[in-house]
Design a protein around this motif. Structure first.
Motif, PDB file in Angstrom:
ATOM      1  N   ILE A 197      44.700  46.211  32.664  1.00  0.00           N
ATOM      2  CA  ILE A 197      45.385  44.970  32.282  1.00  0.00           C
ATOM      3  C   ILE A 197      45.636  44.875  30.780  1.00  0.00           C
ATOM      4  CG2 ILE A 197      44.585  43.660  34.267  1.00  0.00           C
ATOM      5  CD1 ILE A 197      42.500  42.359  32.414  1.00  0.00           C
ATOM      6  N   GLY A 198      44.981  45.715  29.977  1.00  0.00           N
ATOM      7  CA  GLY A 198      45.207  45.702  28.541  1.00  0.00           C
ATOM      8  C   GLY A 198      46.188  46.749  28.063  1.00  0.00           C
ATOM      9  N   GLY A 199      46.761  47.528  28.976  1.00  0.00           N
ATOM     10  CA  GLY A 199      47.744  48.531  28.576  1.00  0.00           C
ATOM     11  C   GLY A 199      47.193  49.591  27.646  1.00  0.00           C
ATOM     12  N   GLY A 200      45.887  49.851  27.719  1.00  0.00           N
ATOM     13  CA  GLY A 200      45.255  50.844  26.864  1.00  0.00           C
ATOM     14  C   GLY A 200      44.374  50.238  25.788  1.00  0.00           C
ATOM     15  N   ILE A 201      44.509  48.928  25.529  1.00  0.00           N
ATOM     16  CA  ILE A 201      43.636  48.208  24.593  1.00  0.00           C
ATOM     17  C   ILE A 201      42.444  47.685  25.386  1.00  0.00           C
ATOM     18  CG2 ILE A 201      43.467  46.229  23.044  1.00  0.00           C
ATOM     19  CD1 ILE A 201      45.248  48.453  21.975  1.00  0.00           C
ATOM     20  N   PRO A 202      41.213  47.832  24.891  1.00  0.00           N
ATOM     21  CA  PRO A 202      40.044  47.367  25.648  1.00  0.00           C
ATOM     22  C   PRO A 202      40.162  45.887  26.029  1.00  0.00           C
ATOM     23  CG  PRO A 202      39.325  48.744  23.837  1.00  0.00           C
ATOM     24  CD  PRO A 202      40.799  48.524  23.645  1.00  0.00           C
ATOM     25  N   ALA A 203      40.063  45.604  27.328  1.00  0.00           N
ATOM     26  CA  ALA A 203      40.198  44.236  27.820  1.00  0.00           C
ATOM     27  C   ALA A 203      39.620  44.133  29.220  1.00  0.00           C
ATOM     28  CB  ALA A 203      41.669  43.801  27.826  1.00  0.00           C
ATOM     29  N   GLY A 204      39.030  42.998  29.511  1.00  0.00           N
ATOM     30  CA  GLY A 204      38.535  42.719  30.849  1.00  0.00           C
ATOM     31  C   GLY A 204      38.617  41.232  31.099  1.00  0.00           C
ATOM     32  N   ALA A 205      38.447  40.829  32.357  1.00  0.00           N
ATOM     33  CA  ALA A 205      38.544  39.420  32.698  1.00  0.00           C
ATOM     34  C   ALA A 205      37.773  39.147  33.974  1.00  0.00           C
ATOM     35  CB  ALA A 205      40.005  39.003  32.862  1.00  0.00           C
ATOM     36  N   TYR A 206      37.349  37.892  34.128  1.00  0.00           N
ATOM     37  CA  TYR A 206      36.820  37.461  35.418  1.00  0.00           C
ATOM     38  C   TYR A 206      37.426  36.110  35.758  1.00  0.00           C
ATOM     39  CZ  TYR A 206      33.465  34.604  32.710  1.00  0.00           C
ATOM     40  OH  TYR A 206      32.894  33.713  31.838  1.00  0.00           O
ATOM     41  N   GLY A 207      37.722  35.942  37.041  1.00  0.00           N
ATOM     42  CA  GLY A 207      38.308  34.700  37.521  1.00  0.00           C
ATOM     43  C   GLY A 207      37.392  34.025  38.514  1.00  0.00           C
ATOM     44  N   LEU A 208      37.381  32.689  38.485  1.00  0.00           N
ATOM     45  CA  LEU A 208      36.539  31.893  39.375  1.00  0.00           C
ATOM     46  C   LEU A 208      37.412  30.986  40.222  1.00  0.00           C
ATOM     47  CD1 LEU A 208      33.958  30.624  36.706  1.00  0.00           C
ATOM     48  CD2 LEU A 208      33.767  32.689  38.096  1.00  0.00           C
ATOM     49  N   SER A 209      36.977  30.712  41.441  1.00  0.00           N
ATOM     50  CA  SER A 209      37.638  29.693  42.235  1.00  0.00           C
ATOM     51  C   SER A 209      37.426  28.340  41.569  1.00  0.00           C
ATOM     52  CB  SER A 209      37.059  29.674  43.656  1.00  0.00           C
ATOM     53  OG  SER A 209      35.708  29.222  43.635  1.00  0.00           O
TER      54      SER A 209
END
Length: 449
Positions: A283-295
């Motif tokens: 999701i970062g296109g090669g740049i370090p990135a992460g995410a979490y989604g909650l209901s």
């Protein structure tokens, strides 16, 4: 298969790799100040005596320091699924870092809401927060699950992959009970104190483990990936959701690798309803990135708790998580690179790749199989394809894998070094796929003698 012939061919390809790559060999020999001679020890998981060293990469192509160009089906083990340095991401990152500045100013940017809205459109979860890696997102999701359920254990699938999360390093032993995954480094405690394990595609096993009443969350990939692709059987994922709800257990879908299934990963493609979703890498296109989604329900329950310090103690991953630069990269990747249209094209290329591999296997009547998950394809040295992680782990063959990886790399193709996985990106072409098909067929002909 003639084992002596395989070893002869492997030795030949190993020698050819050393001959072709003197600069990479020399760079590796000089790396005295690096632990394991590489920036990360997993970079030693490569066929041959040393890794190839990167010079440059664009789109679906990689060039090493010895001047060899490769068709890249590894794509950073999913981290470069958008292709190497996609133009939209490069422009957004340059604008943020040079024109605007403030890559890590400890202030939010408006890009973050745009990214959260797009992730909601794709995956359905309505509240999002950011990390630098999917591992960090998983760690924090686990903490949130324990907080809201007041339960101590996390359940995972045997031979799953969720980064270096301590709770995930448990497998099913020969007696059917959970045990530490072989080679686990510096475990803080016996993993059976924190975790339970069930085989993928085995609802009876899952129900037995959930019946103990101490599982805060099931953390799972909707399809296993890093042990080889293991696809869910009909009804399995619906059964997981029903059992977790019945036992008061949260469901966390880790879509970091299964994002290959489509713009919204398996969650959207298969109408899944997790309580939490974690994702990183691509999701970062090669740049370090992460995410979490909650209901929305889970987010409200957590924010309504006045005993939880969600501010000062509110996350895993440190001060740089959610920084302006990585958020700008996520926005550009999701809005302009890994689009719905790009996924449709990538899936067609993966279908073509799968058909080419299957034709090679069938031509020699090999007892192998090939599996596909959207833009991701993998071949295995067993048939039928494994249905559990334990079966997938048992299907590995190091010498055969090393031969195929070296054979292809010596002729300009990179696969993921951990296994026989090929991933398509928006810049991959039909000719790239056909080149692999031809070389794969030639390698099998050499093995057959």
């Amino acid at each position: 298969m003639d084992l002596a012939r395989l070893r002869h061919l492997l030795a030949r390809e190993s020698a050819e790799a050393e001959r072709r790559n003197p600069r990479s060999r020399a760079a590796y020999a000089r790396a005295d100040h690096l632990f394991g001679r590489v920036p990360m020890t997993w970079m030693n998981k490569t066929a041959g005596a040393f890794p190839r060293y990167l010079e440059s990469a664009r789109g679906a192509r990689v060039r090493d320091v010895d001047g060899h160009e490769y068709l890249d089906f590894c794509l950073g083990d999913t981290g470069a699924m958008a292709g190497h340095s996609p133009a939209a991401v490069a422009e957004a990152v340059q604008h943020r870092f040079t024109a605007l500045g403030g890559a890590t100013a400890m202030l939010p940017t408006e890009d973050a809401e745009r990214v959260g809205a797009e992730l909601t459109r794709r995956f359905g979860l309505t509240r999002w927060s950011f990390s630098l890696t999917a591992t960090d997102a998983n760690r924090w999701a686990i903490r949130l699950a324990r907080a809201v359920t007041a339960r101590p254990r996390i359940l995972v699938n045997s031979y799953c992959y969720h980064g270096s999360v301590d709770e995930s390093l448990i497998v099913t032993g020969p007696d059917g009970q959970g045990t530490a995954r072989p080679g686990n480094v510096g475990a803080p405690c016996d993993v059976t104190l924190t975790s339970r394990v069930a085989e993928f595609n085995d609802l009876d096993h899952l129900e037995r483990e959930l019946a103990h009443g101490d599982v805060a969350a099931v953390l799972m990939e909707p399809a296993l990936t890093n042990i080889g692709i293991v696809l869910p059987e009909p009804g399995y994922l619906a059964g997981v959701r029903e059992l977790t709800r019945r036992h008061g257990t949260l469901l966390i879908n880790d879509e970091t690798h299964t994002f290959s299934a489509g713009p919204g990963g398996c969650t959207a493609a298969w109408d899944l309803e997790p309580d939490v979703l974690t994702i990183g890498k691509a999701i970062g296109g090669g740049i370090p990135a992460g995410a979490y989604g909650l209901s929305a329900d889970l987010a409200d329950r957590l924010l309504g708790r006045d005993d939880l310090d969600l501010v000062d103690m509110g996350g895993v991953g440190g001060t740089l998580a959610g920084n302006a630069l990585s958020v700008a990269a996520m926005r550009a990747t999701l809005e302009h690179v890994l689009t719905d249209e790009a996924f449709a094209r990538m899936h067609k290329l993966a279908e073509r790749f799968e058909a080419g591999v299957r034709a090679g296997i069938d031509a020699h009547a090999l007892p192998w199989s090939v599996s596909r998950l959207g833009a991701r394809t993998e071949y295995r040295f067993t048939t039928p394809a494994p249905r559990t992680g334990t079966e997938a782990a048992a299907a590995g063959d190091t010498e055969l894998e090393d031969f195929l990886h070296l054979y292809l790399a010596n002729r300009g193709i990179l696969l993921t070094p951990f296994h026989n996985m090929a991933l398509m990106c928006p810049d991959t072409t039909e000719q790239d796929v056909d080149t692999h098909t031809e070389l794969f067929a030639t390698a099998l002909a050499e093995l057959a003698g």
